[in-house]
Design an enzyme around this catalytic site. Sequence first.
Site, short mmCIF file in Angstrom:
data_model
loop_
_atom_site.label_atom_id
_atom_site.label_comp_id
_atom_site.label_asym_id
_atom_site.label_seq_id
_atom_site.Cartn_x
_atom_site.Cartn_y
_atom_site.Cartn_z
CG ASN A 1 16.58 -25.52 11.04
OD1 ASN A 1 16.91 -25.33 12.22
ND2 ASN A 1 15.41 -25.14 10.57
CD1 TRP A 2 20.92 -30.20 13.35
CD2 TRP A 2 21.59 -30.38 15.49
NE1 TRP A 2 22.09 -30.90 13.36
CE2 TRP A 2 22.54 -31.02 14.66
CE3 TRP A 2 21.82 -30.37 16.85
CZ2 TRP A 2 23.68 -31.65 15.16
CZ3 TRP A 2 22.96 -30.98 17.37
CH2 TRP A 2 23.87 -31.61 16.52
CE LYS A 3 12.81 -27.73 11.08
NZ LYS A 3 11.56 -27.94 10.40
CG HIS B 1 12.27 -21.97 9.62
ND1 HIS B 1 11.09 -22.59 9.96
CD2 HIS B 1 13.00 -22.89 8.94
CE1 HIS B 1 11.12 -23.84 9.52
NE2 HIS B 1 12.28 -24.05 8.90
CD GLU C 1 9.54 -25.40 11.86
OE1 GLU C 1 10.61 -25.26 12.50
OE2 GLU C 1 9.34 -26.36 11.09
CD GLU D 1 13.17 -23.91 4.58
OE1 GLU D 1 13.93 -24.87 4.52
OE2 GLU D 1 12.64 -23.53 5.62
N GLY E 1 8.59 -30.71 6.73
CA GLY E 1 8.22 -31.76 7.68
C GLY E 1 7.06 -32.63 7.21
CB SER F 1 10.17 -33.19 2.71
OG SER F 1 9.18 -32.90 3.68
N GLY G 1 15.96 -30.13 7.50
CA GLY G 1 15.48 -30.21 8.87
C GLY G 1 15.69 -31.62 9.40
P1 PGA Z 1 12.34 -30.60 6.91
O1 PGA Z 1 12.54 -29.12 7.45
O2 PGA Z 1 13.58 -30.96 6.14
O3 PGA Z 1 12.16 -31.43 8.15
O4 PGA Z 1 11.15 -30.60 6.04
C1 PGA Z 1 13.09 -28.16 6.64
C2 PGA Z 1 13.08 -26.84 7.35
O5 PGA Z 1 12.23 -26.62 8.21
O6 PGA Z 1 13.92 -25.98 7.08
#
Ligand code: PGA
Length: 259
Positions: free
Chosen positions: A9-11, A96, A98, A168, A174, A212, A233
């Site tokens: 997931n590149w966001k 997600h 976010e 998640e 993150g 993470s 991520g």
């Molecule tokens: P992260 O993000 O690996 O940077 O913790 C995971 C995600 O948001 O799906």
Amino acid sequence: MIKPIIVANWKLYGNKTFVQEFSKYFNLNLKNYLKKNTIIIAPPIIYIEYMKKLINEKNIFFSSQNIDYHNEGAFTGEISSRMLNDIGVKYVILGHSERRKNHFESNKLIAKKFHSVKKNNLIPILCIGETKEEKKLELTEKILKKQIDEIFLKCGKFAFNKTIVAYEPIWAIGSGKTATPNLINKILKMIKKYIIKNSFNNIKLYMQYGGSVSPENIKNIINEKYVDGVLIGSGSLNFKNFKKIIQISSNFNKKKTSS
Ligand code: PGA
């Protein structure tokens, strides 16, 4: 046997140069691992077509990070599942944290999106998870079940057939703090059993962990019985780390967990 399902997931990261470099790296270093992993890349949607051309490999899959639940209409700035299907995208990340937090997406809205994804023959990757506060209050199970129930309500007893559910925990995203492999397994088992109990027989459901994930912790996470894959991520934006994660997970083809 199923192959580990690795989602990148590149966001909201990347640009044309990054896409070119990633694709080049992928072609030289990662194509060989497609036999042993299902790799799904979720870059910002505008780069998917370009990346597909650069990588030119039918066994790599692409995912969107979001959709609007309408197929078409006067919804400025949105994209639909139907459009994704049209350009050969197979997966959609939904719910997600976010998006739940920054775009105020409710369980109800996510269920509508889930419905649209299924209707258009795409595969949802549904993210669910609890906050740090909810965890402290021991509300994890309740929160996760609520996130799942809304999907059943909107999409019925077959909703979760051919889907991926990613646990998640929001406190792990993150943050550099991963849930312990033991806890991940316990929660994925609980989620899977709950979904299966509420579904028609014989659904195909795959479980992931996200939060993470790194080259250092992938081995212990992917080794757990209920972990069919991971959603990565920041670890997916660093080519070498991404390769290491894929390399390690390649050794973990496993029997499908009991449904
Ligand atoms: P992260 O993000 O690996 O940077 O913790 C995971 C995600 O948001 O799906």
